[in-house]
Design a protein around this motif. Structure first.
Motif, PDB file in Angstrom:
ATOM      1  N   GLY B 200       0.837  -1.205   0.000  1.00 39.83           N
ATOM      2  CA  GLY B 200       0.000   0.000   0.000  1.00 39.83           C
ATOM      3  C   GLY B 200       0.865   1.246   0.000  1.00 39.83           C
ATOM      4  N   ILE B 201       1.863   1.257   0.858  1.00 39.73           N
ATOM      5  CA  ILE B 201       2.751   2.419   0.923  1.00 39.73           C
ATOM      6  C   ILE B 201       3.479   2.607  -0.403  1.00 39.73           C
ATOM      7  CG2 ILE B 201       4.904   3.252   1.968  1.00 39.73           C
ATOM      8  CD1 ILE B 201       3.855   2.264   4.609  1.00 39.73           C
ATOM      9  N   ALA B 202       3.975   1.494  -0.949  1.00 39.03           N
ATOM     10  CA  ALA B 202       4.691   1.583  -2.225  1.00 39.03           C
ATOM     11  C   ALA B 202       3.800   2.182  -3.304  1.00 39.03           C
ATOM     12  CB  ALA B 202       5.163   0.195  -2.650  1.00 39.03           C
ATOM     13  N   THR B 203       2.538   1.787  -3.310  1.00 40.80           N
ATOM     14  CA  THR B 203       1.616   2.293  -4.328  1.00 40.80           C
ATOM     15  C   THR B 203       1.273   3.762  -4.073  1.00 40.80           C
ATOM     16  OG1 THR B 203       0.732   0.058  -4.347  1.00 40.80           O
ATOM     17  CG2 THR B 203      -0.464   1.698  -5.602  1.00 40.80           C
ATOM     18  N   ALA B 204       1.108   4.110  -2.803  1.00 42.28           N
ATOM     19  CA  ALA B 204       0.834   5.510  -2.466  1.00 42.28           C
ATOM     20  C   ALA B 204       1.987   6.389  -2.944  1.00 42.28           C
ATOM     21  CB  ALA B 204       0.641   5.655  -0.966  1.00 42.28           C
ATOM     22  N   VAL B 205       3.190   5.914  -2.732  1.00 49.77           N
ATOM     23  CA  VAL B 205       4.360   6.662  -3.179  1.00 49.77           C
ATOM     24  C   VAL B 205       4.356   6.811  -4.707  1.00 49.77           C
ATOM     25  CG1 VAL B 205       6.873   6.534  -3.375  1.00 49.77           C
ATOM     26  CG2 VAL B 205       5.778   6.103  -1.188  1.00 49.77           C
ATOM     27  N   SER B 206       3.855   5.772  -5.385  1.00 50.34           N
ATOM     28  CA  SER B 206       3.786   5.846  -6.849  1.00 50.34           C
ATOM     29  C   SER B 206       2.851   6.957  -7.318  1.00 50.34           C
ATOM     30  CB  SER B 206       3.299   4.524  -7.444  1.00 50.34           C
ATOM     31  OG  SER B 206       4.020   3.471  -6.917  1.00 50.34           O
ATOM     32  N   ALA B 207       1.811   7.253  -6.535  1.00 55.08           N
ATOM     33  CA  ALA B 207       0.893   8.332  -6.915  1.00 55.08           C
ATOM     34  C   ALA B 207       1.659   9.650  -6.960  1.00 55.08           C
ATOM     35  CB  ALA B 207      -0.260   8.417  -5.926  1.00 55.08           C
ATOM     36  N   LEU B 208       2.453   9.885  -5.923  1.00 59.54           N
ATOM     37  CA  LEU B 208       3.238  11.115  -5.886  1.00 59.54           C
ATOM     38  C   LEU B 208       4.278  11.115  -7.014  1.00 59.54           C
ATOM     39  CD1 LEU B 208       3.703  13.740  -4.443  1.00 59.54           C
ATOM     40  CD2 LEU B 208       5.157  12.570  -2.801  1.00 59.54           C
ATOM     41  N   ALA B 209       4.857   9.941  -7.237  1.00 58.60           N
ATOM     42  CA  ALA B 209       5.825   9.826  -8.336  1.00 58.60           C
ATOM     43  C   ALA B 209       5.149  10.163  -9.657  1.00 58.60           C
ATOM     44  CB  ALA B 209       6.414   8.420  -8.379  1.00 58.60           C
ATOM     45  N   GLY B 210       3.916   9.687  -9.826  1.00 62.94           N
ATOM     46  CA  GLY B 210       3.169   9.975 -11.048  1.00 62.94           C
ATOM     47  C   GLY B 210       2.946  11.469 -11.212  1.00 62.94           C
ATOM     48  N   ALA B 211       2.645  12.143 -10.114  1.00 61.80           N
ATOM     49  CA  ALA B 211       2.467  13.596 -10.173  1.00 61.80           C
ATOM     50  C   ALA B 211       3.765  14.243 -10.644  1.00 61.80           C
ATOM     51  CB  ALA B 211       2.075  14.127  -8.797  1.00 61.80           C
ATOM     52  N   MET B 212       4.888  13.717 -10.167  1.00 58.04           N
ATOM     53  CA  MET B 212       6.166  14.299 -10.579  1.00 58.04           C
ATOM     54  C   MET B 212       6.442  14.052 -12.051  1.00 58.04           C
ATOM     55  SD  MET B 212       8.242  13.461  -7.227  1.00 58.04           S
ATOM     56  CE  MET B 212       9.725  13.168  -8.090  1.00 58.04           C
ATOM     57  N   VAL B 213       6.016  12.891 -12.535  1.00 56.88           N
ATOM     58  CA  VAL B 213       6.240  12.596 -13.947  1.00 56.88           C
ATOM     59  C   VAL B 213       5.557  13.645 -14.822  1.00 56.88           C
ATOM     60  CG1 VAL B 213       5.752  10.947 -15.805  1.00 56.88           C
ATOM     61  CG2 VAL B 213       6.552  10.124 -13.610  1.00 56.88           C
ATOM     62  N   ILE B 214       4.331  14.010 -14.450  1.00 61.50           N
ATOM     63  CA  ILE B 214       3.611  14.966 -15.299  1.00 61.50           C
ATOM     64  C   ILE B 214       4.096  16.397 -15.047  1.00 61.50           C
ATOM     65  CG2 ILE B 214       1.574  15.403 -13.850  1.00 61.50           C
ATOM     66  CD1 ILE B 214      -0.103  15.126 -16.439  1.00 61.50           C
ATOM     67  N   VAL B 215       4.727  16.637 -13.899  1.00 60.37           N
ATOM     68  CA  VAL B 215       5.348  17.950 -13.681  1.00 60.37           C
ATOM     69  C   VAL B 215       6.595  18.078 -14.567  1.00 60.37           C
ATOM     70  CG1 VAL B 215       6.722  19.270 -12.021  1.00 60.37           C
ATOM     71  CG2 VAL B 215       4.484  18.404 -11.365  1.00 60.37           C
ATOM     72  N   VAL B 216       7.340  16.999 -14.642  1.00 63.95           N
ATOM     73  CA  VAL B 216       8.605  17.038 -15.382  1.00 63.95           C
ATOM     74  C   VAL B 216       8.390  17.102 -16.895  1.00 63.95           C
ATOM     75  CG1 VAL B 216      10.587  15.589 -15.979  1.00 63.95           C
ATOM     76  CG2 VAL B 216      10.053  16.043 -13.602  1.00 63.95           C
ATOM     77  N   GLY B 217       7.341  16.466 -17.384  1.00 67.11           N
ATOM     78  CA  GLY B 217       7.108  16.515 -18.826  1.00 67.11           C
ATOM     79  C   GLY B 217       5.720  16.018 -19.160  1.00 67.11           C
ATOM     80  N   PRO B 218       5.352  16.121 -20.438  1.00 68.38           N
ATOM     81  CA  PRO B 218       4.030  15.636 -20.839  1.00 68.38           C
ATOM     82  C   PRO B 218       3.949  14.113 -20.686  1.00 68.38           C
ATOM     83  CG  PRO B 218       5.300  16.345 -22.753  1.00 68.38           C
ATOM     84  CD  PRO B 218       6.096  16.700 -21.547  1.00 68.38           C
ATOM     85  N   VAL B 219       2.758  13.597 -20.410  1.00 68.85           N
ATOM     86  CA  VAL B 219       2.601  12.146 -20.304  1.00 68.85           C
ATOM     87  C   VAL B 219       1.669  11.631 -21.396  1.00 68.85           C
ATOM     88  CG1 VAL B 219       2.982  12.012 -17.824  1.00 68.85           C
ATOM     89  CG2 VAL B 219       0.674  12.298 -18.685  1.00 68.85           C
ATOM     90  N   GLU B 220       1.877  10.378 -21.747  1.00 71.38           N
ATOM     91  CA  GLU B 220       0.959   9.692 -22.640  1.00 71.38           C
ATOM     92  C   GLU B 220       0.826   8.259 -22.132  1.00 71.38           C
ATOM     93  OE1 GLU B 220       2.540   8.084 -25.933  1.00 71.38           O
ATOM     94  OE2 GLU B 220       4.605   8.667 -25.561  1.00 71.38           O
TER      95      GLU B 220
END
Lengths: 238, 291, 302, 310
Positions: B200-220
Motif C-alpha cells: 500500500g505504501i509503495a503504491t501511495a508513493v507511486s501516486a506522488l511519483a506519477g504527479a512528478m512525472v507529469i510535472v517534469v514533462g508531458p505524459v501519454e
C-alpha cells in the motif's frame, strides 16, 4: 577406511552473515554419518555446499579424492552425490514414477523403458510402488519424504545426503524411513543424515558432528555427543 | 558531436536532477519488488495512472504536487487491493515469482495502459504550474524549476522512507519480512498483513511519483514502457530494497542518460537504462549497494 | 493515388506533400501553398541571410515528411553558403528536448531550423523558453507543424513570441474574399465546436470548391479529362489568391508564408484574429512587417 | 505417425486454399492468426515448459525481420534464405540474452528480455541503412509461381513456419529436453540435484524459442513491403505470445495453438467490429482472468471437463 568425502576449512558468508566458518569434516566410505545442530547452525548450508546448490567462499571439498567445489550441482550428482530436500521438492506436474525418470535419464542416460524398470524396483523397495502413477499432490507427508529419497536413489549415488527426512513424521513413520536408510547403507551407500530428531540420528549414526553458529563444536560417537556440555548448551540454549 | 567542459558540467548538473527524479519514481518499486519480492512489472503503469489522476485534479486548479499528495490515500487502498488479490491468487498457492504472477502484472499493466488510451486518447497531457516552463538562472546555466521541484520531492521521499523503514516498528517489520517470513511469524506478526501494508505504501508513493512525472514533462498512456527499464534498472542496480542505494543508482542512471543525451542525441537515450540493466544483470545481479 | 490514376479520375489534393512525385498522375491537383521541399524553407533562409546569419542548426523529427523537408533545407543552406554547425534527428517518441536545446545552444548557431510535429513543437517551444538558445540566434523556427493550430497557439501563448514559422494564411494578408469567408466560418465554427479561427486549412478547403466551380462553369462539363486540361491551362482566382499548377499538379509558384509571432499574450484566442500577432515576413508580396532579429530581442518585442 | 499424416494433410489443404479463389482478406487475417500461433508455440518452449517468462518476443521477432531486410537489401536474398537467417540471428540473440540472465531467478530474465526489446529498437532507430525511425520501403520482387499474389504466397510460407514451430515444440516436449525443462519448472534446485544441467537446458530452450521467433519475423517485411522499428518492436507481440500460451495451456504443445487461435481470431473480429485498442484490452483482460481463474488454460478446463463427465 578411505574417505569418500573430505570437507576442508569451508566457509560461507551471506552478505555480512557468516553461515559457515572453517568447517572440516571427513566421511569414510560406507559410513553412517550424523550432522546435528540447532536451527540456523549451518547444517543445510553445509550440505548445499557439498551438493553444489551453493558455492563455498573458501576451503575445498573433495569427493573420492577429486576436488569438486567449483563444479555445478548436476556434475556432482553424476559423480555420485545425491540428496533429499528438507522441504520436499517433488516435480509436481509429474507422476511419482516420472519423478524418478529424471535422474535415470540425466544421470545414468537410460532409455525410458530401462529407467522405468529400475525406478519401479526402487519404489517397490521403499513401499511406494502403489503410488507410482500418483501426483505429488495426492501423496501423504511420509510418502513425499520417501519420494525424495527414492528420487535421490534413482541416480544410483555412492553418497546419499538425507536432509531432515523425518521432520514432522510420527514415531512409526520415523521407523519406516530409518529402516529404508539402514537398508541402503547395507548395500554399501554412504549416508550423511541431517536430523533434528536426536533419537533418530543417535540410533542411526556411527559418528556425529554437531554444528553451532557455523562452527563445529564437537565430533564423536553418538553416546559421547549426547553427554557433551557444549551440545547441551547449544540445544537447550542454557 | 560537440564536446566541451561547459557542456559536460551542464549535462552532469541536469543528470543529478534527472537522477533524483528517477530515484523518486523507482522508490515504490524498491519496496514492492526489492523488499517484498513481488514481480511488480505494472509499477510504472500504476504510476502513469497517478499522472493522469493528477492531470484531472490539476485541471480543477490544484497544484500538481499537492494533487499527488491528495491521491496518496486512494492509491494506498489500491495497492492494498492489488496485493490482496495477488496474494489470494498466486502467493498463497506458492506460484508467486513464476509465470503466472509475472503474467498477471504484465496483463494489469496492459489493462491500465489501454484503459488510459480509451479514456484520455493517445494525445500527450500536460499540467500547468508556476514552476513549469521557467528556469533558475545560475550564471551561464539555466536550471528548469520543474526539475528542482522533482529533485526536492525525491529527496524528501527517500529520506522519509528510509527513516520510516528503519525507525518505526512497522517499518522494521517490513524489512524483517523481506528477510525471513518465518521469523516474523514467530514474533507474532502476520507477514501477509505487513506485506499488504508495505505494498500500500509503495503504491501511495507511486501516486506522488506519477504527479512528478507529469510535472517534469508531458505524459501519454504508453509511457510506462520506458519506465519499466528505468525503474527496474535502478532497483536492481541499488541492490534489492535499499533506499539510499536507490537514490545513488538513480543518480548513476540520471547522469549517464544525461551525458548520452547531450553528446549522442535523443535517439540513443532509451537504451541507456536498458543497457545498464543488462550489464548489471550480467555482471553484478546483487546490485552495487546490495545487502 | 494509384487508384485515381487507374480509373482516370480527377483528384484534388489537400495539403499533401509530393504524393504525385512517383505516380505522375496528370489529373492530380494539390491545393497547398508549397510545392517541393525547398519551398518550405526558402523564406526562412532568405530572412536569415538578410539578418546576417552565417551558421545553421537543423533539428528534425526522424520520419519521412520531416526528413524530406530537412533535406530540402540542407540543400538550400549549402547553396546559400550557410554553414551547418548542428544537425540532429530525433525519434518521434522524444518528449524531453532540454538536452537537445542545450546542445544547440552550445553549438552557437545563428539560425535554428526546426522541423517538428505538433507534440514535439510544443515541447521544443517550452524547452527553448526554459533553456534558451543563446543570444546569437537570429531566427528560430521554420517548419514546425502544429504552431498553426488554434488550441496549441492559445496553450503556448506568450512562449510563441519571436518564433518565425511557416504558415498558409495569417490575418493581414490581402487575398480577395478571404475575410468575408472567415467571418462566415467563425460564426459556424462556434456552433460546430471546431477550430475557432480556422486560418490554416479551411480557406484552402473552400478554395478547392471554388476551383472546381470555376472549372466546371468555364468548360460547362464534368468530364474529368476536360476539367483537368482546363486547370492545367488556366490560372484560378480563389480566396487564397491566384493559383496556377505545374505539370506535377503542385502549385507552380509556391507561396509558403513565413510569419513571426509577436506580442502574443497568454490564454487569449481572440488576439490572433488581428493582424500583427503573426507578422508576415515572406513572401514579399504579402509582407505585413519586417522581421525582428535577433530571436531574443523579438521575444520581448511588442 | 498420425501426427505427420495430419501435418501433411494440413499443408496440402493450406496450399489448396492459397491457390483457390478465396477473398484476399482471408489471407490477411490468416497471416496474423498463423503468426500468433507460431509465436505462442515458440514462446511456450521456454515459458511454458521451463517456466521462464520471456517478455522479449518482439526483440526476437524484430531481429528476424531486420535480418531479412538487411539480406534482401544487401544481397537480394530469396525469402527462404531470409527466414533461415532470421532464425539463426534470433537463436544467437537468445543465446546471448540467456547466457547473461538465465543464471538468475526468472524475474530477472523476464526484465532482461524487456531490456533487449528496447535496445534492439534503439539500435534499429539509429541504423540508417535499414531506414532509422522513418522506416524502409521495400520493392518486392515479383511473386513466385504458383501463387498469384503476395498475400497467398506468404500465407503458405507462414503456415510452413508455424508447422515447423509446432513440430519442434512437440519434439522438444517428448524428448529428454522436455522432461528436463519440466523438472526445471517444477523445482530448479531439485532438477539440478537430479543431474539436469539446468543452465544448458534453459539455454537450449531459449535458443530454439528465439530462433523460431526470428523465423516468424523474417517474412513480415515482405508481407508489409515496409519495415519500421516502432511497430516491429511493439509489445503487442509480447502479449500475443504470452496470452496465446497461457490462455491455451502451457503444459502441452497443443495449448498455444488453441490459445493463439482463440485469441487472434477474437482480436481480428474485435478490430473489425470495434477498435484496435479494445482488441489489445481484451487480450489483457483474458490473460489476467485465465491466470487467476484457469491457470491451466483451455486445455486444463477441457481435461477437467473430461474427468468430470467420466
Amino acid at each position: 577406511m578411505a574417505a569418500i568425502l573430505e570437507v576442508n576449512a569451508v566457509s560461507k558468508h551471506f552478505g555480512g552473515f557468516t553461515a559457515l566458518s572453517d568447517v572440516s569434516i571427513r566421511v569414510a566410505a560406507g559410513e553412517r554419518f550424523g550432522l546435528i545442530g540447532p536451527n540456523g547452525s549451518g547444517k543445510t548450508t553445509l550440505i548445499n555446499c557439498v551438493s553444489g546448490s551453493l558455492r563455498n567462499d573458501s576451503g575445498s571439498i573433495a569427493f573420492q579424492g577429486e576436488e569438486i567445489s567449483r563444479q555445478p550441482a548436476y556434475v556432482r550428482t553424476r559423480k555420485g552425490i545425491a540428496r533429499s530436500f528438507q522441504v520436499p521438492r517433488p516435480f509436481h506436474t509429474m507422476t511419482v514414477l516420472e519423478n524418478l525418470l529424471v535422474p535415470t535419464a540425466y544421470v545414468r542416460h537410460l532409455k525410458d523403458s530401462e529407467g522405468e524398470a529400475q525406478a519401479m524396483q526402487i519404489l517397490t523397495d521403499m513401499g511406494l510402488a502403489a503410488k507410482a502413477r500418483a501426483y505429488a499432490a495426492e501423496l501423504s507427508q511420509v510418502e513425499l519424504r520417501k519420494l525424495e529419497l527414492a528420487r535421490a536413489m534413482a541416480s544410483q549415488p555412492k553418497l546419499l545426503i538425507s536432509d531432515e527426512a523425518m521432520a514432522g513424521l510420527s514415531g512409526s513413520e520415523v521407523d519406516e524411513v530409518l529402516k529404508i536408510l539402514f537398508d541402503l547403507n547395507e548395500k554399501g551407500i554412504t549416508i550423511i543424515m541431517i536430523e533434528h530428531i536426536m533419537q533418530a540420528v543417535m540410533r542411526f549414526s556411527q559418528r556425529v558432528i554437531c554444528l553451532d553458529a557455523g562452527k563445529i563444536i564437537c565430533e564423536g560417537a553418538p553416546t559421547e555427543i549426547v553427554k557433551n556440555p557444549d551440545v547441551q548448551k547449544a540445544y537447550l540454549g542454557a | 558531436m560537440i564536446f566541451s567542459l561547459d557542456l559536460l558540467t551542464e549535462a552532469v548538473i541536469f543528470g543529478v536532477l534527472l537522477g533524483c527524479f528517477y530515484a523518486a519514481v523507482s522508490i515504490g518499486l524498491s519496496v514492492s519488488f526489492g523488499l517484498l519480492d513481488v514481480p511488480h512489472v505494472a509499477h510504472p503503469a500504476v504510476m502513469i495512472l497517478g499522472s493522469y489522476f493528477t492531470y484531472l485534479l490539476a485541471n480543477q486548479g490544484l497544484d500538481p504536487i499537492l494533487s499527488g499528495v491528495i491521491l496518496m490515500p486512494a492509491f494506498f487502498v489500491l495497492g492494498v487491493l492489488i496485493y490482496r488479490f495477488y496474494y489470494e491468487s498466486f502467493e498463497k498457492r506458492g506460484s508467486e515469482a513464476g509465470v503466472r504472477g509475472l503474467a498477471f502484472f504484465f496483463g494489469l499493466a496492459f489493462i491500465i495502459e489501454i484503459g488510459l488510451i480509451l479514456t484520455f486518447g493517445v494525445d500527450q497531457r500536460t499540467v500547468r504550474a508556476a514552476y513549469i516552463g521557467s528556469s533558475w538562472e545560475l550564471g551561464d546555466y539555466r536550471i528548469p524549476y520543474r526539475m528542482l521541484v522533482a529533485f526536492g520531492v525525491a529527496l524528501a521521499l527517500t529520506l522519509a522512507l528510509t527513516i520510516y523503514l528503519s525507525k518505526t516498528f512497522i517499518g522494521r517489520a517490513i524489512k524483517a519480512v523481506a528477510q525471513d517470513q518465518g521469523a516474523l511469524r514467530l514474533m507474532g506478526a502476520n507477514p501477509v498483513r505487513i506485506k499488504q501494508w508495505a505494498f500500500g505504501i509503495a503504491t501511495a508513493v507511486s501516486a506522488l511519483a506519477g504527479a512528478m512525472v507529469i510535472v517534469v514533462g508531458p505524459v501519454e498512456p504508453s509511457m510506462d514502457r520506458l519506465y519499466i527499464g528505468r525503474t527496474f534498472c535502478i532497483v536492481v542496480l541499488a541492490g534489492l530494497g535499499s533506499m539510499t542505494g536507490t537514490l545513488a543508482s538513480g543518480l548513476i542512471l540520471g547522469i549517464s542518460e544525461s551525458i548520452v543525451l547531450m553528446f549522442f542525441g535523443a535517439s540513443w537515450a532509451p537504451a541507456v537504462a536498458f543497457g545498464l540493466l543488462l550489464v548489471v544483470l550480467g555482471i553484478r545481479p546483487q546490485g552495487l549497494f546490495g545487502r | 493515388m494509384p487508384l485515381a490514376k487507374e480509373r482516370g479520375k480527377l483528384l484534388m489534393g489537400n495539403f499533401s506533400f509530393q504524393v504525385n512525385a512517383k505516380v505522375q498522375h496528370d489529373m492530380y491537383f494539390n491545393n497547398s501553398p508549397w510545392n517541393d521541399a525547398s519551398s518550405w524553407s526558402d523564406g526562412f533562409f532568405a530572412a536569415g541571410k538578410k539578418a546576417g546569419a552565417k551558421t545553421l542548426a537543423v533539428l528534425a523529427a526522424d520520419n519521412d515528411f520531416a526528413q524530406n523537408l530537412a533535406n530540402g533545407a540542407r540543400t538550400l543552406a549549402e547553396k546559400a553558403g550557410i554553414k551547418s554547425v548542428f544537425d540532429q534527428n530525433y525519434p518521434p517518441t522524444t518528449t524531453d528536448f532540454s538536452s537537445l536545446i542545450r546542445a544547440i545552444r552550445a553549438a552557437k548557431p545563428e539560425m535554428v531550423f526546426v522541423m517538428s510535429y505538433p507534440n514535439d513543437s510544443v515541447a521544443i517551444i517550452r524547452a527553448v523558453n526554459e533553456i534558451g538558445v543563446g543570444s546569437q540566434v537570429q531566427l528560430f523556427g521554420g517548419g514546425m507543424v502544429g504552431l498553426q493550430f488554434t488550441p496549441i497557439m492559445s496553450t503556448l501563448g506568450s512562449l510563441l513570441n519571436g518564433v518565425t514559422n511557416y504558415n498558409s494564411y495569417v490575418p493581414g494578408m490581402k487575398y480577395p474574399g478571404i475575410e468575408d469567408f472567415l467571418k462566415r466560418y467563425a460564426a459556424k465554427a462556434a456552433e460546430a465546436k471546431v477550430d475557432p479561427l480556422g486560418f490554416y486549412l479551411p480557406p484552402f478547403n473552400y478554395a478547392i470548391g471554388q476551383i472546381l466551380e470555376r472549372a466546371i462553369t468555364a468548360t460547362k462539363s464534368i468530364n474529368d479529362k476536360t476539367l483537368a486540361n482546363w486547370l492545367h491551362a488556366n490560372e484560378v482566382h480563389t480566396i487564397v489568391g491566384p493559383i496556377r499548377w505545374g505539370k506535377d499538379g503542385e502549385w507552380a509558384n509556391a507561396r509558403v508564408v513565413q510569419a513571426q509571432f509577436r506580442g502574443v499574450a497568454d490564454k487569449d484566442v481572440e488576439q490572433f484574429r488581428q493582424p500583427g500577432k503573426q507578422v508576415v515576413i515572406y513572401p514579399d508580396a504579402y509582407k505585413t512587417g519586417d522581421v525582428i532579429t535577433p530571436f531574443e530581442k523579438a521575444r520581448s518585442a511588442k | 505417425m498420425k501426427y505427420w499424416i495430419s501435418v501433411a494433410v494440413i499443408l496440402v489443404l493450406t496450399l489448396g486454399v492459397a491457390l483457390s479463389p478465396v477473398n484476399e482478406y482471408f489471407f490477411f487475417a490468416a497471416y496474423f492468426v498463423l503468426t500468433a500461433i507460431a509465436l505462442s508455440t515458440a514462446w511456450n518452449i521456454l515459458g511454458g515448459y521451463a517456466g521462464y517468462v520471456n517478455f522479449g518476443t518482439p526483440a526476437f521477432f524484430g531481429v528476424g525481420a531486420y535480418t531479412a531486410v538487411v539480406l534482401f537489401k544487401w544481397l537480394g536474398a530469396p525469402l527462404p534464405v531470409q527466414i533461415v537467417a532470421g532464425a539463426v540471428m534470433g537463436g544467437l540473440l537468445g543465446f546471448g540474452v540467456g547466457l547473461l540472465t538465465l543464471r538468475l531467478r526468472g524475474i530477472f530474465f523476464a526484465i532482461g528480455t524487456i531490456a533487449v526489446i528496447f535496445i534492439m529498437e534503439t539500435l534499429m532507430i539509429n541504423w540508417r541503412y535499414v531506414g532509422g525511425a522513418t522506416g524502409l520501403q521495400l520493392v518486392r520482387p515479383p511473386v513466385s509461381v504458383p501463387f498469384d499474389t503476395y498475400a497467398r504466397m506468404l500465407f503458405m510460407v507462414i503456415a510452413v513456419v508455424a508447422v515447423v514451430a509446432v513440430s519442434i515444440a512437440r519434439y522438444v516436449q517428448d524428448s529428454w529436453i522436455g522432461r528436463g525443462l519440466r523438472a526445471i519448472r517444477d523445482s530448479e534446485e531439485a532438477a539440478e540435484c537430479s543431474g539436469v544441467p539446468t543452465l544448458r537446458l534453459k539455454l537450449i530452450a531459449c535458443v530454439i524459442s528465439g530462433g523460431l521467433m526470428g523465423a516468424v519475423g523474417a517474412p513480415m517485411p515482405m508481407y508489409l513491403s515496409f519495415i519500421e522499428p516502432a511497430s516491429t518492436f511493439s509489445l503487442n507481440y509480447t502479449i500475443a505470445a504470452l496470452g496465446g500460451s497461457i490462455i491455451g495451456g502451457m503444459s502441452h504443445w497443443g495449448g498455444p495453438i488453441i490459445g493463439a487461435l482463440v485469441l487472434s481470431t477474437l482480436q481480428q473480429i474485435i478490430t473489425v467490429t470495434i477498435s484496435g485498442e479494445v482488441n489489445v484490452l481484451v487480450v489483457g483482460v483474458l490473460l489476467v482472468l485465465f491466470v487467476v481463474l484457469a491457470p491451466e488454460g483451455v486445455l486444463g478446463l477441457f481435461k477437467r471437463w473430461l474427468r468430470s463427465s467420466k
